[in-house]
Design an enzyme around this catalytic site. Structure first.
Site, mmCIF file in Angstrom:
data_model
loop_
_atom_site.group_PDB
_atom_site.id
_atom_site.type_symbol
_atom_site.label_atom_id
_atom_site.label_comp_id
_atom_site.label_asym_id
_atom_site.label_seq_id
_atom_site.Cartn_x
_atom_site.Cartn_y
_atom_site.Cartn_z
ATOM 1 N N THR B 47 34.920 2.462 36.449
ATOM 2 C CA THR B 47 34.744 1.089 35.981
ATOM 3 C C THR B 47 35.041 1.046 34.748
ATOM 4 O OG1 THR B 47 32.708 1.157 37.276
ATOM 5 C CG2 THR B 47 33.146 -0.831 35.591
ATOM 6 N N TYR B 110 30.481 -5.265 47.934
ATOM 7 C CA TYR B 110 30.464 -7.355 48.321
ATOM 8 C C TYR B 110 29.076 -7.972 48.799
ATOM 9 C CZ TYR B 110 31.582 -11.795 48.639
ATOM 10 O OH TYR B 110 31.280 -13.889 49.367
ATOM 11 N N TYR B 140 28.619 6.994 44.254
ATOM 12 C CA TYR B 140 28.806 6.608 42.674
ATOM 13 C C TYR B 140 27.356 5.650 43.039
ATOM 14 C CZ TYR B 140 31.167 3.811 38.029
ATOM 15 O OH TYR B 140 31.067 3.627 37.293
ATOM 16 N N LYS B 170 27.445 10.686 40.496
ATOM 17 C CA LYS B 170 27.592 9.888 39.332
ATOM 18 C C LYS B 170 26.524 9.097 39.580
ATOM 19 C CE LYS B 170 29.656 7.167 35.360
ATOM 20 N NZ LYS B 170 31.163 6.385 34.968
#
Lengths: 308, 308
Positions: B47, B110, B140, B170
């Protein structure tokens, strides 16, 4: 701007996949031809097209196939927004060169709470990089998915900077007060609500037509709303299209629409979706089809075109 | 799985851009070398790397450059998740072939309210398509940006289906109770909190290290937390890294981190971000740098490496 001179219906075209989950180009072209024959323009690469589930190369290839299929690019309003600026530039340039009527641009949709400065810079970079006098951009306001609303202030800035390029917006917020405010604030701006059920309210205020998921099912009926010459005819047409819209809009839209097209096209493969979506289950599809049948719903001529 | 055998710090590497907003490869490589020299692994395309603002071609090229720069691929944990399944497959395959320690996979981000069935199908399609015994996938979980949480039930299904491949997660939720529950429920699963400030809590419960935005600034200090052999040393180290983390974490993270790197690298261009992000303003950067200076903060050796 002749493509948007009169109110039009654009269909965010569903994307059929073959057994390998690749885009089924022959079925897609057959469906595009059917939609155009029913009076709809083609908003390829919309939310309901699973556009963000397609790679850039796939989107380029689909646009090339559609343009090569004798479909007038004046009917095309492809979605070209992307999280990555280079992707948005490449696809927007490709659409402009192909002679598309315009493009419908999502804002980049990963980061949240981005500023209007950042969004202005994004749209500006795309418009400047493409550098075409023929480019027409419609903004795409769908905050419930993108997480990034298109503010009135951003629209004002973009229109001031690019008056001939940034010409309209699709309002998919589902918030009528936002659509009404867009129509009131920005005369001449092409405002497309995302539901045909809103046309009775929106057309008298100057709406440019609609870009609706359910235009995959009832394009001609929506076109008849737009073509109505008296208030009475229009009201009757709106009532008719609203019945189907309301029957579908609370369902998982993409799998439900694809199940309906699969049935009427006589092509079971049409029901496929790409992960992370899951296809509609048989009992649910059956219930929906029974309901549509009771409404006298049909997709005339689709099966013949799909079978070719 | 030797790459994850001992607790490690992975840095979601910030991505420098040149004046044309293209990836500044020389500066990126210099920074990667500095990070590895400080004891960090490289979670490229996170990110904080603005990964979703990079095209697929750019991400492939960056990975190729890093691998060609004599950086051991055992240090690499690139992000390879994408909205489009073909993109995720291509980049994951590329990373596996390059010999990366693993990949960190965002879910497609999305569509919202997607089912675990759909997410399982997505991850499964990627893993099956790549088809490598050497592939190691970390999930993630960053629902505040992706909009798509990774549920415990999904983890269970993926681990059951791919026990040697789906090896960790994560947790960027910022919700400590979620991290603690992951550690309790899934012994042996490599759980990486997203903040070094949580290491004091997480390491005794079996955390696999951390993957933290601020590992761009203080990789060696975080590595010292992980290397500490007594509780007292560890506590002191955690307190030290937490001070900087807390000073930064409520700021617009990416522009703030880039402003800091720009200053310590002596390369003003490092402050650039791609739209829709906007760079940090000079007064804000000055205030932050003054604060860091008061903490005795430094990035030793970075300026020399950046100047080469």
């Amino acid at each position: 701007m002749s493509a948007f001179a009169v109110p039009r219906v654009f269909t965010p075209v569903l994307t059929p996949f073959n057994a390998e989950l690749a885009v089924d180009i022959p079925q897609l072209l057959a469906f595009c031809r059917w939609l155009v024959g029913q009076g709809a323009g083609l908003a390829l690469f919309g939310t309901n097209s699973e556009a963000n589930s397609l790679s850039l190369a796939e989107r380029r290839a689909v646009l090339d196939h559609v343009c090569a299929a004798d479909i007038d690019p004046a009917h095309l309003l492809p979605g070209t927004g992307a999280c990555a600026l280079p992707d948005a530039i490449e696809l927007t340039r490709h659409a402009a060169r192909a002679g598309c009527a315009g493009v419908l641009m999502l804002p980049p949709f990963y980061y949240r709470n981005v500023s209007d400065d950042g969004l202005f810079a994004y749209y500006s970079e795309v418009i400047e990089a493409v550098g075409s006098n023929d480019l027409r951009v419609l903004l795409y306001h769908i905050p419930q998915l993108s997480g990034v609303p298109i503010s009135f202030a951003l629209i004002e800035r973009l229109r001031a900077a690019y008056p001939h390029t940034v010409v309209g917006i699709k309002d998919s917020s589902g918030d009528w007060s936002n659509t009404a405010e867009l129509l009131a604030r920005f005369p001449g701006f092409k405002v497309f609500p995302a539901s045909e059920a809103l046309l009775g309210l929106a057309l008298p205020l100057g709406a440019a037509g609609c870009i609706s998921a359910t235009a995959n099912l009832q394009p001609a009926a929506i076109a008849s709303v737009l073509a109505a010459t008296t208030l009475e005819t229009r009201s009757a047409c709106v009532e008719r299209v609203s019945t189907l819209r309301l029957a579908v809009q609370s369902l998982p839209m993409i799998p439900a629409l694809k199940a309906v097209v699969a049935h009427y096209a006589g092509q079971a493969g049409w029901a496929r979706v790409r992960p992370p979506l899951v296809p509609y289950r048989a009992p649910e599809a059956h219930a929906l089809l029974t309901q549509l049948d009771a409404l006298g719903f049909a997709m005339p001529g689709l099966a013949q075109m799909a079978a070719r």
